[in-house]
Design an enzyme around this catalytic site. Structure first.
Site, PDB file in Angstrom:
ATOM      1  N   HIS A  27       0.806  -1.219   0.000  1.00 13.42           N
ATOM      2  CA  HIS A  27       0.000   0.000   0.000  1.00 13.42           C
ATOM      3  C   HIS A  27       0.839   1.268   0.000  1.00 13.42           C
ATOM      4  CE1 HIS A  27      -1.983  -3.294   2.250  1.00 13.42           C
ATOM      5  NE2 HIS A  27      -2.968  -3.018   1.409  1.00 13.42           N
ATOM      6  N   HIS A  63      -7.272   4.855   4.915  1.00 18.61           N
ATOM      7  CA  HIS A  63      -6.744   3.707   4.172  1.00 18.61           C
ATOM      8  C   HIS A  63      -5.226   3.852   4.107  1.00 18.61           C
ATOM      9  CE1 HIS A  63      -5.728   1.038   0.822  1.00 18.61           C
ATOM     10  NE2 HIS A  63      -6.847   0.396   1.134  1.00 18.61           N
ATOM     11  N   GLU A  70      -3.017   3.238   1.939  1.00 19.74           N
ATOM     12  CA  GLU A  70      -2.473   3.855   0.723  1.00 19.74           C
ATOM     13  C   GLU A  70      -2.587   5.372   0.781  1.00 19.74           C
ATOM     14  OE1 GLU A  70      -3.355   4.333  -4.015  1.00 19.74           O
ATOM     15  OE2 GLU A  70      -4.003   2.446  -3.081  1.00 19.74           O
ATOM     16  N   CYS A  91      -5.833   1.913 -10.832  1.00 19.24           N
ATOM     17  CA  CYS A  91      -4.966   0.967 -11.529  1.00 19.24           C
ATOM     18  C   CYS A  91      -5.751   0.059 -12.471  1.00 19.24           C
ATOM     19  CB  CYS A  91      -4.146   0.155 -10.532  1.00 19.24           C
ATOM     20  SG  CYS A  91      -5.007  -1.251  -9.827  1.00 19.24           S
ATOM     21  N   SER A  94     -10.282  -4.484   2.600  1.00 18.36           N
ATOM     22  CA  SER A  94      -9.756  -4.376   1.239  1.00 18.36           C
ATOM     23  C   SER A  94     -10.598  -3.382   0.450  1.00 18.36           C
ATOM     24  CB  SER A  94      -9.774  -5.744   0.547  1.00 18.36           C
ATOM     25  OG  SER A  94      -9.568  -5.613  -0.842  1.00 18.36           O
ATOM     26  N   ASN A 150     -10.419  -2.332  -2.697  1.00 17.12           N
ATOM     27  CA  ASN A 150     -10.858  -2.731  -4.042  1.00 17.12           C
ATOM     28  C   ASN A 150     -11.944  -3.801  -3.983  1.00 17.12           C
ATOM     29  OD1 ASN A 150      -9.654  -5.532  -5.158  1.00 17.12           O
ATOM     30  ND2 ASN A 150      -8.209  -4.671  -3.690  1.00 17.12           N
TER      31      ASN A 150
END
Length: 320
Positions: A81, A131, A133, A202, A230, A232
């Site tokens: 991340h 998050h 990231e 992405c 998660s 995504n």
């Protein structure tokens, strides 16, 4: 013995591991093979309990902060991340042997933000607060240099110092549609805003959401294999709901299935987030095979062949 009811499973393709996740897992496994246990990992290497437990069994030790690691010569791996700049600086101050498994597509966002900062622009980060990231991207630059935008309402309310000197970057695992809505607001309000040359969301996030969009309207229920933390995977579940799927659930293992949700269904969609292994998809199909007479179809939205090599220090030619 009663005959099993027929059930058609429609598999979304692509699904499961992306190149960044494969690289991160390979990084920990290669470090274990080269240096032996323990290998310390800051944060879950990817957001999947099965993966983390498997690596833990091989000798990986997962921590949330570097302060939890004793003085050691063992490798210390940073998760896929990404991390704030303060983390490798802290690792260096303690003479840790650190290995950065940040996904290259996340690193791309870090570089974009740094370029905008160097050019004196106000920077907006579209993403979800807390998050890892987002924490990592915010931490690439001095406090206050980046403003987090989570919703279209945030984009509507934002008041820049100079509307002609703005730029935005995004988290890589967002909803394509939500992000497009936010970007539309920003571009309408600030026509000169600078964005990425290529979308920050992405390829894997994009492709997995596209597959769910194709499958969700033709199934009675959709299962997304993935962890609650998660990003995504959660977005895949939301996409299925938006596309009209009445039952869209996120599960980590077959044991999480609530069978009452699947009574009377004829067609089931099945996908997996980018950090979820295919073995769990197979486990869930096996659980349904015990109860239903299965037929299986695959619906594809894209072909993927991306590959990211492990960090240089772990490659066979590193010692040459």
């Amino acid at each position: 013995m009663l005959a099993k009811s027929p059930l058609k499973i429609v598999l979304c393709s692509p699904r499961g591991f992306c190149a960044g996740v494969v690289r991160a897992i390979d990084t920990v496994e290669r470090a274990l093979a080269l240096y032996g246990a323990p290998v310390y990992v800051r944060h879950e290497i990817v957001h999947n309990k099965y993966v983390v437990d498997s690596l833990r069994a091989k000798g990986a030790i997962f921590v949330e902060e570097l302060e939890e690691i004793p003085d050691t010569k063992a490798p210390v791996v940073f998760s896929a991340h990404g991390v704030p700049k303060s983390v490798p600086e802290h690792a260096l101050s303690r003479n840790f042997f650190s290995i950065d498994a940040t996904c290259p597509l996340v690193t791309k966002v870090h570089r974009e933000a740094a370029i905008h900062f160097k050019r004196g622009r106000e920077i907006l980060l579209i993403g979800h607060s807390h998050h890892p990231e987002v924490v990592g991207t915010l931490g690439q630059l001095p406090a206050g240099a980046v403003t987090l935008i989570e919703t279209a309402a945030d984009a509507e309310a934002y008041q820049p110092k100079d509307p002609n000197n703005l730029a935005f970057v995004t988290q890589t695992t967002l909803s394509i549609d939500d992000t497009a809505g936010i970007v539309t607001v920003l571009r309408e309000r600030f026509p000169n805003i600078s964005g990425p040359h290529k979308e920050d969301i992405c390829y894997a996030t994009t492709n997995r959401q596209a597959a769910v969009k194709k499958v969700a309207p033709v199934v009675d229920a959709m299962i997304v294999v993935g962890a609650p933390n998660s990003s995504n995977s959660q977005r895949l579940r939301e996409v299925a709901e938006r596309e009209g799927c009445k039952v869209a659930v996120l599960v980590q293992r077959a044991s999480d299935l609530d069978w009452s949700q699947f009574e009377g269904i004829k067609v089931l969609g099945l996908t997996a987030g980018a950090s979820a292994p295919e073995v769990i998809v197979e486990e869930i199909m096996g659980a349904f095979a015990e109860r239903f007479d299965l037929s299986v179809e695959t619906v594809s939205a894209a072909e993927e062949n991306e590959f990211f090599p492990v960090p240089r220090v772990l490659r066979p030619d590193a010692a040459e």
